[in-house]
Design a protein around this motif. Structure first.
Motif, short mmCIF file in Angstrom:
data_model
loop_
_atom_site.label_atom_id
_atom_site.label_comp_id
_atom_site.label_asym_id
_atom_site.label_seq_id
_atom_site.Cartn_x
_atom_site.Cartn_y
_atom_site.Cartn_z
N ILE A 72 0.84 -1.21 0.00
CA ILE A 72 0.00 0.00 0.00
C ILE A 72 0.87 1.25 0.00
N ASP A 73 1.94 1.22 0.82
CA ASP A 73 2.86 2.36 0.85
C ASP A 73 3.54 2.55 -0.50
N MET A 74 3.92 1.44 -1.13
CA MET A 74 4.57 1.53 -2.44
C MET A 74 3.62 2.10 -3.49
N LYS A 75 2.36 1.69 -3.43
CA LYS A 75 1.38 2.17 -4.41
C LYS A 75 1.13 3.66 -4.25
N ASN A 76 1.10 4.13 -3.00
CA ASN A 76 0.79 5.54 -2.72
C ASN A 76 2.03 6.42 -2.58
N TRP A 77 3.18 5.86 -2.83
CA TRP A 77 4.46 6.58 -2.64
C TRP A 77 4.51 7.81 -3.55
N ASP A 78 4.72 8.97 -2.99
CA ASP A 78 4.83 10.19 -3.80
C ASP A 78 5.55 11.28 -2.99
N LYS A 79 6.81 11.47 -3.30
CA LYS A 79 7.61 12.52 -2.64
C LYS A 79 7.56 13.83 -3.41
N LYS A 80 6.80 13.83 -4.51
CA LYS A 80 6.60 15.05 -5.31
C LYS A 80 7.94 15.71 -5.68
N LEU A 81 8.85 14.88 -6.22
CA LEU A 81 10.17 15.41 -6.62
C LEU A 81 10.10 16.17 -7.94
N GLY A 82 9.25 15.73 -8.84
CA GLY A 82 9.12 16.42 -10.12
C GLY A 82 10.34 16.32 -11.02
N LYS A 83 11.08 15.21 -10.91
CA LYS A 83 12.31 15.04 -11.71
C LYS A 83 12.11 14.12 -12.91
N GLY A 84 10.86 13.79 -13.23
CA GLY A 84 10.60 12.81 -14.28
C GLY A 84 11.04 13.25 -15.66
N ARG A 85 10.69 14.46 -16.07
CA ARG A 85 11.06 14.94 -17.41
C ARG A 85 12.58 15.02 -17.55
N GLU A 86 13.23 15.50 -16.51
CA GLU A 86 14.70 15.57 -16.53
C GLU A 86 15.32 14.18 -16.69
N LYS A 87 14.73 13.19 -16.01
CA LYS A 87 15.28 11.84 -16.06
C LYS A 87 15.12 11.20 -17.42
N ILE A 88 13.99 11.39 -18.08
CA ILE A 88 13.83 10.75 -19.39
C ILE A 88 14.74 11.40 -20.43
N PHE A 89 15.02 12.68 -20.31
CA PHE A 89 15.98 13.31 -21.22
C PHE A 89 17.38 12.74 -20.98
#
Length: 499
Positions: free
Chosen positions: A341-358
């Motif tokens: 449940i913790d893994m499913k709801n895990w969200d630290k709101k880092l916002g680094k996704g776009r940077e990571k895919i580049f």
């Protein structure tokens, strides 16, 4: 190259602006509109209408034309890694298709420019292909079409015998530079000075010097280490005529040009699909185009059971990476979490996704991409599994849904693009000038019919018997072609190379 119609040019300018605003970085991109027959012609030449003449291109054109006529397939876009990037649009496409294709092309163009594995490719590929065509046509004029075509058949059948890392390796020095010259002092028979030229004649001394040099070369392993770039080895060492050597070099150059496209198929198509989806759904699509877009996009990324669609796996993996890095679903804290449940709801709101895919699109190829980012959760979500043939039913069946087995099979299929890894290990086998090749056992298996045809063609270049070592049903085998007959024999593990 004709200018785009005014309407399409306006769409291109609009979509290019969106692509740059999202951070895509690409070379100048030129679009040309072709009808289906023209596009099939270009596609049959691998995207280069200036390539050399060969019957295989005509066969590919017939296949593409019939497939289109029967409604089995349709080419929506074709894009060439060049400077400028060249892309072709199908004239009969709907406007929504043209916009989708343009957005898709800008994703490819960004990938071509920024992915490490494309960094060594020839950015003047159209000029290169045209130059190759001119050289081969000159040989056809000089030696006749049939003779040149026959040798092209041989070369094209071996164009996968290159090193997957060869684009990043410096060309070695000529072999003759690596072999130390023998002692110039050839032993003489004792003689008075006035009798020396009679007792030790100059021609005898020169013959002895040549003999010593040949012996020195034989005593040195040749090649010193296993070499995977078989084509380069043949170019440097096979007894080819100059024009044959040049034709083989042409085929090798083109093989290395296309190599990164095979090494990054999942990433490249996934990246382009990610960006056409992002640009179209967020910026470029009108309300009236939603249904047509959804229909055509879903057709691109659909994946039937048991089939591997690089568009689908690529786009979904980029989306998964973006989501994980936005929410912080990585690192030791997340990896050590055992609460579902913790893994499913895990969200630290880092916002680094776009940077990571580049970052990912810059430094990985398909093998390292899946090795790094494929997760058990991703495999479960997208219902990935391994399959194998059931000998009782003679049908493929699900073999396992275990993550490690799924990942292993995917990496195995993608390593060296699923091709066997072949090395030159001895160019003077049995001290008879025979060429000894080694099939590395942990790579894809040899298809015996194909292997025998390849040995025959290698013989046409080496002009001495050619041998390949492989593993068949846990037995080490030597397949040999001596110019007339194909033979096969079993050897012990102790006699096998590399064991």
């Amino acid at each position: 190259m004709a200018d785009l119609p005014k309407e399409l040019k306006a769409y291109q300018d609009e979509i290019e602006e969106y692509a740059r605003a999202y951070g895509l970085d690409f070379l100048q991109t030129v679009f040309e509109v072709l009808d289906f027959e023209q596009l099939n012609q270009v596609a049959s030449y691998g995207g280069f209408p200036t390539r050399f003449p060969h019957w295989s291109f005509g066969m590919e054109y017939e296949r593409l034309s019939k497939s289109y006529a029967y409604g089995l397939s349709k080419i929506y876009e074709m894009v060439i890694n060049n400077d400028p990037v060249v892309a072709y649009l199908l004239k009969s496409n709907m406007v929504i298709d043209q916009k989708l294709v343009m957005a898709h092309v800008y994703g490819h163009a960004d990938f071509f420019k920024n992915n490490y594995f494309f960094s060594q490719t020839n950015r003047k590929a159209i000029d290169m292909m045209a130059n190759h065509a001119v050289r081969i046509r000159r040989y056809i004029e000089k030696f006749g079409y049939e003779r040149v075509e026959n040798f092209l058949d041989i070369c094209l059948s071996m164009d996968n015998l290159i090193d997957p890392h060869g684009n990043f390796m410096k060309r070695r020095r000529d072999r003759s530079e690596e072999i130390p010259a023998p002692d110039e002092r050839v032993p003489k028979l004792k003689a008075k000075s006035y009798m020396d030229k009679f007792i030790n004649p100059p021609e005898f001394m020169e013959a002895q010097k040549t003999k010593m040099k040949e012996q020195s070369q034989k005593e040195k392993n040749f090649p010193e280490a296993a070499e995977q770039d078989v084509l380069l080895f043949l170019i440097e060492n096979a007894p080819l005529e100059n024009w044959e050597r040049d034709v083989l070099s042409i085929i090798r150059d083109e093989a290395y040009y296309f190599l990164p496209q095979g090494q990054t198929k999942v990433m490249n198509e996934g990246w382009a699909s990610y960006w056409h989806s992002t640009i179209m759904t967020n910026k470029a699509m009108k309300d009236s185009e939603v249904i047509d877009y959804a229909d055509h996009h879903s057709g691109t990324v659909s994946m039937a059971g048991g089939r591997f669609n690089p568009y689908k796996i690529g786009i979904e993996l980029f989306r998964d990476i973006e989501d994980r890095w936005n929410k912080g679903k990585f690192g030791s804290d997340y990896d050590n979490c055992r609460n579902l449940i913790d893994m499913k709801n895990w969200d630290k709101k880092l916002g680094k996704g776009r940077e990571k895919i580049f970052e990912a699109r810059k430094v990985y190829n398909d093998v390292t991409f899946l090795d790094e980012f494929l997760t058990p959760e991703f495999c479960a979500q997208h219902k990935l599994f391994t399959f194998q043939m059931n000998p009782k039913t003679n049908e493929y069946e699900i073999a396992s849904r275990e993550f490690e087995k799924i990942k292993k099979q995917l990496l195995f299929q993608l390593t060296n693009m699923g091709r066997p890894r072949i090395f030159v290990v001895d160019a003077n086998y049995q001290n008879r000038g025979e060429l000894y090749l080694w099939h590395k056992n942990e790579s894809a298996e040899l298809k015996l019919a194909t292997a025998k045809e390849t040995l025959t063609n290698l013989y046409q270049c080496w002009r001495r018997p050619v041998v390949i070592q492989t593993l068949i049903d846990d037995h080490y085998k030597l397949l040999c072609f001596d110019g007339k007959d194909m033979s096969e024999r079993t050897i012990t593990k102790d006699d096998a190379w590399g064991e």
